[in-house]
Scaffold this active site. Structure first.
Site, short mmCIF file in Angstrom:
data_model
loop_
_atom_site.label_atom_id
_atom_site.label_comp_id
_atom_site.label_asym_id
_atom_site.label_seq_id
_atom_site.Cartn_x
_atom_site.Cartn_y
_atom_site.Cartn_z
N ASP A 83 -37.21 6.06 -6.99
CA ASP A 83 -37.53 4.65 -6.67
C ASP A 83 -38.95 4.34 -7.19
OD1 ASP A 83 -37.22 2.17 -5.40
OD2 ASP A 83 -37.98 2.90 -3.48
N HIS A 84 -39.11 3.19 -7.80
CA HIS A 84 -40.43 2.71 -8.24
C HIS A 84 -41.23 3.70 -9.09
CE1 HIS A 84 -40.40 -1.11 -6.11
NE2 HIS A 84 -39.90 -0.48 -5.05
N GLU A 135 -37.16 -3.75 -13.36
CA GLU A 135 -37.46 -4.87 -12.45
C GLU A 135 -38.11 -5.99 -13.23
OE1 GLU A 135 -39.06 -4.14 -8.53
OE2 GLU A 135 -40.32 -5.93 -8.61
N ALA A 212 -35.24 -5.11 1.58
CA ALA A 212 -34.13 -5.68 2.35
C ALA A 212 -34.07 -5.22 3.80
CB ALA A 212 -32.81 -5.33 1.67
N SER A 213 -35.01 -4.37 4.21
CA SER A 213 -34.94 -3.78 5.55
C SER A 213 -34.76 -4.79 6.67
CB SER A 213 -36.25 -3.04 5.83
OG SER A 213 -36.14 -1.70 5.50
#
Ligand code: G3H
Ligand code: 13P
Ligand code: ZN
Length: 287
Positions: A83-84, A135, A212-213
């Site tokens: 991720d990222h 992204e 989105a948490s």
């Protein structure tokens, strides 16, 4: 069973549901994520950042995920994703370890730099069979900027640019900015649904929603309808883990020097959270 992230996302997109990409940092969170997916009969993506690779050791955490998936829950399709990834070096490190999917996050760079580095990352990854998420636009972090009176227009994904970006780079998935933010931060009063629809129409790749948490069922359903195939979830798992520990220690419940008892409660709290998310995303029963 370790499964390609690309396959998991493609099936979700075709089936009109979304999967969760849950961040892990340790053994307990990894077990919570994969055992929750097993109970819900759901495919799942387990992901981690460079900070976690530095904290746990990239190979250690990778092998914890791999062993949990292959040995304990062989029936669950599990994708392992970086991720990222913020630079080429961390992407190379992840690919060398065996990740089957990486994100190159060039969203803080200007458009042409983001495009050219993402393209290089795709060239490097494609021949090794590793999927790439890019992204476009900018999903802000709590603390990164003033979240009050934010001008969301500065952060949004441009649908026309998205089409060009995906075509030129050859990425397998695109993270979009439609008014979402990392952490439990103040987000746009309503996601820009019209923009998301335009992006979905112009881009032929699964779309990912970061931050989105804290999204409630209604919003989640609306963006799935408009083409979101995957939600990234980190903050709500961190909160479940830490709050469980804090409250049990405060109430002197299960407090002993048996670390396993303490961490087991936190692991169960994370598992419940993951099960709830899977239900909302609609990937339950999709194995
Ligand atoms: O957006 C991703 C994560 O929430 C950031 O996590 O603290 O591991 O970099 P990190
Ligand atoms: P949250 O902070 O909302 O959990 O988002 C996590 C995320 O986007 C990880 O990439
Ligand atoms: Zn993110």
């Amino acid at each position: 069973m370790i499964t390609s992230v690309k396959e998991i996302l493609t099936k979700a997109r075709a089936g009109g549901y979304a999967v969760g990409a849950f961040n892990t940092v340790n053994l307990e969170i990894t077990q919570a994520i994969i055992s929750a997916a097993a109970e819900m009969r759901s495919p799942v993506i387990v992901q981690l950042t460079e900070k976690t690779m530095d904290y746990a050791g990239g190979r250690n955490i990778f092998n914890i995920i791999k062993n949990t998936a292959e040995f304990y829950y062989p029936e669950v399709p599990v994708g392992i994703h970086l991720d990222h990834g913020k630079n080429f070096e961390v992407i190379q490190r992840a690919v060398e370890i065996g990740f089957n999917s990486v994100m190159y996050d060039g969203s803080r760079n200007n458009y042409s730099d983001n495009l050219s580095v993402t393209k290089k990352v795709v060239e490097f990854c494609k021949e090794k069979g590793v999927a790439v998420q890019g992204e476009l636009g900018n999903v802000p972090y709590l603390g990164e900027m003033e979240m009050l009176d934010i001008d969301w227009n500065k952060y949004m994904t441009d649908p026309g640019q998205a089409e060009e970006f995906v075509r030129e780079t050859g990425i397998d998935a695109l993270a979009v900015a439609i008014g979402n933010a990392h952490g439990f931060a103040k987000e746009r009063s309503e996601p820009d649904y019209a923009r998301l629809e335009m992006i979905s129409k112009s881009v032929d790749a699964p779309l990912i929603l970061h931050g989105a948490s804290d999204w409630e069922n209604g919003r989640v359903r609306e963006v799935i309808k408009r083409g979101i195939s995957c939600f990234n979830v980190d903050t709500s798992l961190r909160l479940a883990f830490v709050n469980n520990l804090i409250s049990r220690i405060k109430n002197k419940e299960d407090v002993s020097f048996d670390i396993r008892k303490l961490l087991n409660g936190a692991r169960e709290a994370v598992k419940e959270q993951v099960k709830n998310k899977i239900k909302i995303f609609g990937s339950d029963g999709k194995i």
